[in-house]
Design a protein around this motif. Structure first.
Motif, PDB file in Angstrom:
ATOM      1  N   ALA A  93     -27.452  -7.754  21.622  1.00  0.00           N
ATOM      2  CA  ALA A  93     -27.408  -7.992  20.188  1.00  0.00           C
ATOM      3  C   ALA A  93     -25.987  -7.910  19.648  1.00  0.00           C
ATOM      4  N   GLN A  97     -24.141 -10.598  17.347  1.00  0.00           N
ATOM      5  CA  GLN A  97     -23.455 -10.290  16.084  1.00  0.00           C
ATOM      6  C   GLN A  97     -22.069 -10.930  16.053  1.00  0.00           C
ATOM      7  N   LEU A 175     -31.288 -10.730  17.225  1.00  0.00           N
ATOM      8  CA  LEU A 175     -31.080 -10.074  15.929  1.00  0.00           C
ATOM      9  C   LEU A 175     -32.379  -9.894  15.157  1.00  0.00           C
ATOM     10  N   PRO A 179     -32.407 -10.341  10.322  1.00  0.00           N
ATOM     11  CA  PRO A 179     -31.205  -9.704  10.874  1.00  0.00           C
ATOM     12  C   PRO A 179     -30.370  -9.002   9.822  1.00  0.00           C
ATOM     13  N   LEU A 181     -26.624  -8.043   9.504  1.00  0.00           N
ATOM     14  CA  LEU A 181     -25.372  -8.389  10.154  1.00  0.00           C
ATOM     15  C   LEU A 181     -24.403  -7.214  10.140  1.00  0.00           C
TER      16      LEU A 181
END
Length: 307
Positions: A93, A97, A175, A179, A181
């Motif tokens: 992940a 990102q 994500l 998601p 962030l």
């Protein structure tokens, strides 16, 4: 299939203790704001401290990259120096990102599936190479060129090029459906390997394996690249001759590698490294915590006793 006639058997056990790690990589850049636009905003490193022209960036409070501003020109192609520094992230992940941060800012990336790792390549605005890596050793192994195998072999025995594009839909799915962030890389992010341009593969292997003390992994002449490391893949140091046989050090003032750091576990190990360097007449000068030396092509290295 890999032509075994151009693969040299360089495999060896490491001389260095397995607790050896890579420390901060020092890189020259031309401009503070341009550098942070990539290293901080896209890569996701936090600015930990700033002193004079040195910007110390890292993750979880640990310094990974030191940017030295004030270079008078971007990095110069086809020279000795940095090909890329690889920053390894702890979870897939985290790689996703970083991809989102790049896509949001319209920064060109090259997502590549090496089977034993997934990597996203990019460059800062001075041309310094960066690789963000998530290691995936459970997916397969690198092939053995000595046996004529392909570059990589999946866990269920299928050949793999090691250079496939990453399935970006699958990566971004890491994500989740909603998601959140992240602006910065997490604790546990580390310098995984450094890849440099050199002038001769065998001389580089002799230096990094037999003098510095890493294990020999691969030396493939047809590809123009060699790897050394410790007791695990991927490599700790990689080197290539892609700048050409007559590559020189970059001109003064150019952006690029200043030095990279090898953290040694104790003073006895440092003494052993110093002895091997002296045995081949390599330059050695004292620095705080250890020594500075150079490979046969001028790439600077600091070997320090880990604090």
């Amino acid at each position: 299939m890999i032509d075994t006639s151009v693969q040299t058997n360089v495999k060896s056990k490491p001389i260095l203790p397995l607790s050896t790690t890579l420390g901060p990589v020092h890189i020259a850049v031309t401009d503070r704001s341009k550098a942070l636009a990539i290293w901080q905003d896209v890569v996701g490193l936090e600015l930990i401290s700033e002193s004079g022209n040195a910007l110390a960036l890292g993750a979880g409070g640990k310094v990974l990259i030191v940017l030295e501003t004030g270079a008078t020109r971007p990095s110069v192609p086809r020279t000795i120096g940095l090909y890329h520094v690889a920053i390894h992230v702890p979870a897939r992940a985290d790689l996703a990102q970083m991809a989102v941060r790049a896509l949001q800012r319209n920064v060109r990336i090259s997502p590549t599936d090496h089977l034993v790792s997934e990597a996203i390549y990019l460059w800062d605005l001075d041309g310094n190479g960066i690789e963000i890596t998530f290691e995936t050793p459970w997916r397969g192994t690198l092939g053995d060129p000595e046996k004529g195998e392909t570059y990589a072999v999946t866990a269920d025995g299928k050949p793999h090029s090691g250079r496939d594009p990453i399935d970006m839909d699958g990566l971004l799915a890491e994500l989740g459906p909603s998601p959140v962030l992240a602006a910065r890389m997490p604790q546990g992010t580390r310098i995984g390997h450094v890849h440099v341009h050199v002038g001769d593969l065998q001389r580089a292997m002799d230096f990094y394996r037999d003098v510095i003390g890493f294990a020999g992994f691969l030396l493939i002449h047809s590809f123009g690249m060699g790897d050394v490391g410790l007791d695990y893949m991927p490599h700790t140091i990689a080197f290539n001759i892609w700048s050409g046989p007559n590559a020189m050090l970059p001109p003064a003032g150019a952006a690029g590698l200043r030095w990279f750091t090898i953290n040694l576990p104790d003073a006895a190990t440092l003494d052993d490294v110093k002895s091997r360097l002296a045995g081949v007449g390599a330059p050695v000068s004292p620095v705080e915590g250890g020594i500075e030396t150079q490979d046969p092509f001028g790439n600077r290295i600091r070997a320090l006793v880990a604090a």
